[in-house]
Design a protein around this motif. Structure first.
Motif, PDB file in Angstrom:
ATOM      1  N   ARG A   1      46.944 -25.046 101.332  1.00 20.88           N
ATOM      2  CA  ARG A   1      45.658 -26.208 101.342  1.00 20.88           C
ATOM      3  C   ARG A   1      44.792 -25.636 100.326  1.00 20.88           C
ATOM      4  NH1 ARG A   1      40.667 -25.279 104.633  1.00 20.88           N
ATOM      5  NH2 ARG A   1      39.645 -27.278 104.230  1.00 20.88           N
ATOM      6  N   LEU A   2      44.730 -24.498  99.922  1.00 24.59           N
ATOM      7  CA  LEU A   2      43.917 -23.795  98.930  1.00 24.59           C
ATOM      8  C   LEU A   2      44.561 -24.450  97.581  1.00 24.59           C
ATOM      9  CD1 LEU A   2      41.764 -22.187  97.463  1.00 24.59           C
ATOM     10  CD2 LEU A   2      43.395 -20.160  97.514  1.00 24.59           C
ATOM     11  N   LEU A   3      45.812 -24.187  97.576  1.00 23.21           N
ATOM     12  CA  LEU A   3      46.693 -24.622  96.168  1.00 23.21           C
ATOM     13  C   LEU A   3      46.390 -26.059  96.014  1.00 23.21           C
ATOM     14  CD1 LEU A   3      49.722 -22.305  96.380  1.00 23.21           C
ATOM     15  CD2 LEU A   3      47.840 -22.268  94.834  1.00 23.21           C
ATOM     16  N   ASN A   4      46.419 -26.843  96.962  1.00 30.75           N
ATOM     17  CA  ASN A   4      46.330 -28.176  96.935  1.00 30.75           C
ATOM     18  C   ASN A   4      44.969 -28.608  96.336  1.00 30.75           C
ATOM     19  OD1 ASN A   4      47.376 -31.036  97.627  1.00 30.75           O
ATOM     20  ND2 ASN A   4      45.500 -31.081  98.990  1.00 30.75           N
ATOM     21  N   PHE A   5      44.004 -27.981  96.964  1.00 26.08           N
ATOM     22  CA  PHE A   5      42.612 -28.028  95.885  1.00 26.08           C
ATOM     23  C   PHE A   5      42.666 -27.849  94.666  1.00 26.08           C
ATOM     24  CE2 PHE A   5      40.292 -27.225 100.531  1.00 26.08           C
ATOM     25  CZ  PHE A   5      40.516 -28.525 100.697  1.00 26.08           C
ATOM     26  N   TYR A   6      43.486 -26.830  94.332  1.00 26.80           N
ATOM     27  CA  TYR A   6      43.097 -26.359  92.890  1.00 26.80           C
ATOM     28  C   TYR A   6      44.116 -27.560  92.169  1.00 26.80           C
ATOM     29  CZ  TYR A   6      41.384 -21.619  92.960  1.00 26.80           C
ATOM     30  OH  TYR A   6      40.484 -20.690  92.860  1.00 26.80           O
ATOM     31  N   VAL A   7      45.239 -27.992  92.730  1.00 25.60           N
ATOM     32  CA  VAL A   7      46.227 -28.953  91.945  1.00 25.60           C
ATOM     33  C   VAL A   7      45.348 -30.359  91.563  1.00 25.60           C
ATOM     34  CG1 VAL A   7      48.161 -30.466  92.051  1.00 25.60           C
ATOM     35  CG2 VAL A   7      48.416 -27.769  92.644  1.00 25.60           C
ATOM     36  N   GLY A   8      44.698 -30.806  92.890  1.00 26.91           N
ATOM     37  CA  GLY A   8      43.906 -31.833  92.639  1.00 26.91           C
ATOM     38  C   GLY A   8      42.657 -31.855  91.601  1.00 26.91           C
TER      39      GLY A   8
ATOM     40  N   LEU B   1      58.399 -17.747  76.990  1.00 27.84           N
ATOM     41  CA  LEU B   1      57.049 -18.241  76.615  1.00 27.84           C
ATOM     42  C   LEU B   1      57.328 -19.500  76.019  1.00 27.84           C
ATOM     43  CD1 LEU B   1      55.476 -15.241  74.574  1.00 27.84           C
ATOM     44  CD2 LEU B   1      54.485 -16.451  76.457  1.00 27.84           C
ATOM     45  N   HIS B   2      58.482 -19.846  75.017  1.00 26.67           N
ATOM     46  CA  HIS B   2      58.713 -21.206  74.480  1.00 26.67           C
ATOM     47  C   HIS B   2      59.333 -21.909  75.821  1.00 26.67           C
ATOM     48  CE1 HIS B   2      60.620 -24.167  71.866  1.00 26.67           C
ATOM     49  NE2 HIS B   2      61.432 -24.281  72.959  1.00 26.67           N
ATOM     50  N   PHE B   3      59.689 -21.502  77.051  1.00 28.05           N
ATOM     51  CA  PHE B   3      59.887 -22.433  78.104  1.00 28.05           C
ATOM     52  C   PHE B   3      58.897 -22.860  78.705  1.00 28.05           C
ATOM     53  CE2 PHE B   3      60.315 -22.516  82.727  1.00 28.05           C
ATOM     54  CZ  PHE B   3      61.156 -23.424  83.034  1.00 28.05           C
ATOM     55  N   LEU B   4      57.887 -21.850  78.969  1.00 24.32           N
ATOM     56  CA  LEU B   4      56.420 -22.157  79.442  1.00 24.32           C
ATOM     57  C   LEU B   4      55.714 -23.088  78.719  1.00 24.32           C
ATOM     58  CD1 LEU B   4      55.563 -18.574  81.028  1.00 24.32           C
ATOM     59  CD2 LEU B   4      56.326 -20.731  82.349  1.00 24.32           C
ATOM     60  N   ALA B   5      55.865 -23.057  77.413  1.00 25.10           N
ATOM     61  CA  ALA B   5      54.847 -23.770  76.488  1.00 25.10           C
ATOM     62  C   ALA B   5      55.416 -25.239  76.375  1.00 25.10           C
ATOM     63  CB  ALA B   5      55.004 -23.315  75.007  1.00 25.10           C
ATOM     64  N   GLU B   6      56.837 -25.552  76.473  1.00 24.41           N
ATOM     65  CA  GLU B   6      57.279 -26.684  76.650  1.00 24.41           C
ATOM     66  C   GLU B   6      56.959 -27.644  77.942  1.00 24.41           C
ATOM     67  OE1 GLU B   6      59.883 -28.394  74.082  1.00 24.41           O
ATOM     68  OE2 GLU B   6      58.326 -27.595  73.177  1.00 24.41           O
ATOM     69  N   VAL B   7      57.040 -26.784  78.992  1.00 28.34           N
ATOM     70  CA  VAL B   7      56.823 -27.150  80.314  1.00 28.34           C
ATOM     71  C   VAL B   7      55.130 -27.749  80.437  1.00 28.34           C
ATOM     72  CG1 VAL B   7      56.486 -26.982  82.846  1.00 28.34           C
ATOM     73  CG2 VAL B   7      58.452 -26.277  81.623  1.00 28.34           C
ATOM     74  N   LYS B   8      54.501 -26.871  79.809  1.00 32.55           N
ATOM     75  CA  LYS B   8      53.009 -26.858  79.990  1.00 32.55           C
ATOM     76  C   LYS B   8      52.498 -28.274  78.967  1.00 32.55           C
ATOM     77  CE  LYS B   8      49.323 -25.526  82.037  1.00 32.55           C
ATOM     78  NZ  LYS B   8      49.162 -25.912  83.526  1.00 32.55           N
TER      79      LYS B   8
ATOM     80  N   HIS C   1      42.120 -32.808  83.837  1.00 28.29           N
ATOM     81  CA  HIS C   1      43.085 -33.152  82.847  1.00 28.29           C
ATOM     82  C   HIS C   1      42.811 -34.637  82.498  1.00 28.29           C
ATOM     83  CE1 HIS C   1      46.614 -33.225  80.316  1.00 28.29           C
ATOM     84  NE2 HIS C   1      47.050 -34.513  80.979  1.00 28.29           N
ATOM     85  N   ALA C   2      42.547 -35.312  83.526  1.00 30.37           N
ATOM     86  CA  ALA C   2      42.474 -36.788  83.478  1.00 30.37           C
ATOM     87  C   ALA C   2      41.129 -36.933  82.740  1.00 30.37           C
ATOM     88  CB  ALA C   2      42.342 -37.653  84.637  1.00 30.37           C
ATOM     89  N   ALA C   3      40.073 -35.979  83.011  1.00 26.79           N
ATOM     90  CA  ALA C   3      38.645 -36.367  82.194  1.00 26.79           C
ATOM     91  C   ALA C   3      38.856 -36.007  80.996  1.00 26.79           C
ATOM     92  CB  ALA C   3      37.561 -35.514  83.085  1.00 26.79           C
ATOM     93  N   THR C   4      39.638 -34.669  80.619  1.00 24.50           N
ATOM     94  CA  THR C   4      39.794 -34.425  79.148  1.00 24.50           C
ATOM     95  C   THR C   4      40.495 -35.221  78.346  1.00 24.50           C
ATOM     96  OG1 THR C   4      39.612 -31.883  79.878  1.00 24.50           O
ATOM     97  CG2 THR C   4      40.488 -32.478  77.606  1.00 24.50           C
ATOM     98  N   SER C   5      41.378 -36.074  78.944  1.00 26.21           N
ATOM     99  CA  SER C   5      42.182 -36.974  78.080  1.00 26.21           C
ATOM    100  C   SER C   5      41.083 -38.272  77.908  1.00 26.21           C
ATOM    101  CB  SER C   5      43.362 -37.516  79.051  1.00 26.21           C
ATOM    102  OG  SER C   5      44.382 -36.565  79.181  1.00 26.21           O
ATOM    103  N   ARG C   6      40.533 -38.614  79.024  1.00 28.56           N
ATOM    104  CA  ARG C   6      39.481 -39.699  78.548  1.00 28.56           C
ATOM    105  C   ARG C   6      38.542 -39.290  77.388  1.00 28.56           C
ATOM    106  NH1 ARG C   6      39.540 -40.035  84.066  1.00 28.56           N
ATOM    107  NH2 ARG C   6      37.562 -39.237  84.234  1.00 28.56           N
ATOM    108  N   PHE C   7      37.971 -38.095  77.557  1.00 29.55           N
ATOM    109  CA  PHE C   7      37.066 -37.621  76.328  1.00 29.55           C
ATOM    110  C   PHE C   7      37.592 -37.618  75.083  1.00 29.55           C
ATOM    111  CE2 PHE C   7      35.531 -34.012  74.013  1.00 29.55           C
ATOM    112  CZ  PHE C   7      34.509 -34.464  73.716  1.00 29.55           C
ATOM    113  N   LEU C   8      38.877 -37.258  75.084  1.00 30.14           N
ATOM    114  CA  LEU C   8      39.438 -37.174  73.701  1.00 30.14           C
ATOM    115  C   LEU C   8      40.164 -38.482  73.244  1.00 30.14           C
ATOM    116  CD1 LEU C   8      41.551 -33.726  74.023  1.00 30.14           C
ATOM    117  CD2 LEU C   8      39.330 -34.239  72.697  1.00 30.14           C
ATOM    118  N   GLY C   9      40.120 -39.575  73.916  1.00 33.89           N
ATOM    119  CA  GLY C   9      40.649 -40.896  73.698  1.00 33.89           C
ATOM    120  C   GLY C   9      42.178 -40.737  73.779  1.00 33.89           C
ATOM    121  N   GLN C  10      42.736 -39.856  74.312  1.00 31.47           N
ATOM    122  CA  GLN C  10      44.311 -39.876  74.424  1.00 31.47           C
ATOM    123  C   GLN C  10      45.012 -40.120  75.779  1.00 31.47           C
ATOM    124  OE1 GLN C  10      44.822 -35.397  74.371  1.00 31.47           O
ATOM    125  NE2 GLN C  10      44.454 -35.426  72.272  1.00 31.47           N
ATOM    126  N   SER C  11      46.420 -40.884  75.553  1.00 31.35           N
ATOM    127  CA  SER C  11      46.800 -41.332  76.700  1.00 31.35           C
ATOM    128  C   SER C  11      47.089 -40.257  77.749  1.00 31.35           C
ATOM    129  CB  SER C  11      48.391 -41.751  76.511  1.00 31.35           C
ATOM    130  OG  SER C  11      49.105 -40.802  75.853  1.00 31.35           O
TER     131      SER C  11
END
Length: 317
Positions: free
Chosen positions: A60-67, A157-164, A73-83
């Protein structure tokens, strides 16, 4: 709930099991008896009560964090004018050999995949990023397998960077405990999941800071949430020996197994061997590299003799 009394300036809030269980609220139990059997480890059985009291509140806690992360992330994308590209929420689970990291990771994967905002949850053990045995032998560090220097940290590190970064079809290597080596022809594919769970020994260890101030990435830099599975080292040693003895009568009996030779030992010889491996390799690694990173975790699950979690430490925001 109390403030952790181990330090006058502790950043953690501490919950006993009863207090933590109340935080489940109305979160439904979504695992049945077959799920629990499938998710259990070699010596650690996952009970319905443990899921209800410990892992449902955590999911439940993690679900709050994910949401919240998805909204930010959506707000930041809107701010930057990115898809708005999908960025996985990454959870790191750290702790000693034999403490139950893999079991915790599997349970959380099953629970989190039932939430509506994270239907796709992938799990990658970092054992796959161990250097192959041939390389460890060449470098003379086969007896330090699991120590930080035995991993291909650059590849991790390369794997995590690609996923992120939201890249599709990111490959991770696969480790076989049966063969005690990385499998050169096997990979795990991570394709933009909602959540990625990464579990391993040294995930929270910081890199050595450069004197010139240049940026050096840590593995934990890519985590949105981190968990440390904790127990008294003497208990973990007992669990390691118990698991070794159990495998000696099952997987080790196969002549193709790396540890087949141990299946031929007497009970006393096998126990002495397991205890020696624990003390000279795994306990040494725990004390030098793993335990010192415990306080870097956002959440600590503290286990007792029967493998159950009795205390939860949650870092204050």
């Amino acid at each position: 709930m109390t403030t952790d009394q181990s330090s006058p300036i502790s950043p953690y809030l501490t919950f006993d099991k009863k207090e933590w269980a109340k935080l489940r609220a109305e979160t439904p139990m979504t695992l049945d008896a077959r799920d629990l059997e499938r998710l259990s480890g070699v010596i650690e059985r996952v009970s319905e009560q443990e899921v209800i009291e410990v892992y449902l509140p955590l999911s439940r806690l993690l679900n709050f964090y994910v949401g919240a992360s998805q909204a930010l992330h959506a707000a930041t994308s809107r701010f930057l004018g990115q898809s708005e590209n999908k960025t996985p929420f990454i959870i790191g689970i750290a702790g000693s050999v034999a403490v139950g990291k893999s079991t915790t990771a599997r349970v959380l994967q099953a629970l989190l995949s039932r939430w509506t905002n994270s239907p796709r949850v992938d799990l990658v053990p970092t054992d796959g990023f161990l250097l192959p045995n041939a390389v460890l032998e060449e470098r003379g560090i086969m007896n330090r397998k699991g120590f930080p220097e035995s991993f291909d940290t650059r590849a991790l590190l390369h794997f995590l960077a690609e996923v992120k970064a939201g890249r599709p079809q990111v490959k991770a290597p696969v480790y076989s405990h049966f063969h005690y080596d990385v499998l050169p022809d096997k990979t795990i594919t991570v394709d933009r999941p909602d959540i990625l769970i990464v579990e391993g020994l040294n995930l929270l260890q910081p890199a050595k800071l450069p004197s010139n101030g240049e940026a050096i990435p840590f593995v934990s830099d890519f985590f949105d949430f981190s968990i440390y599975i904790d127990a008294d080292p003497e208990l973990i040693g007992q669990w390691y020996v118990e698991r070794f003895m159990r495998l000696r009568k099952t997987a080790f009996r196969d002549p193709a197994a790396y540890f087949y030779r141990y299946s031929k030992l007497s009970d006393d010889e096998a126990q002495a061997t397991a205890r020696h491996i624990w003390e000279t390799i795994n306990l040494a690694n725990l004390k030098a590299n793993i335990l010192p990173t415990r306080q870097r975790a956002r959440l600590i699950l503290e286990k007792v003799q029967d493998h159950t979690v009795q205390t939860v430490h949650l870092r204050k925001i």
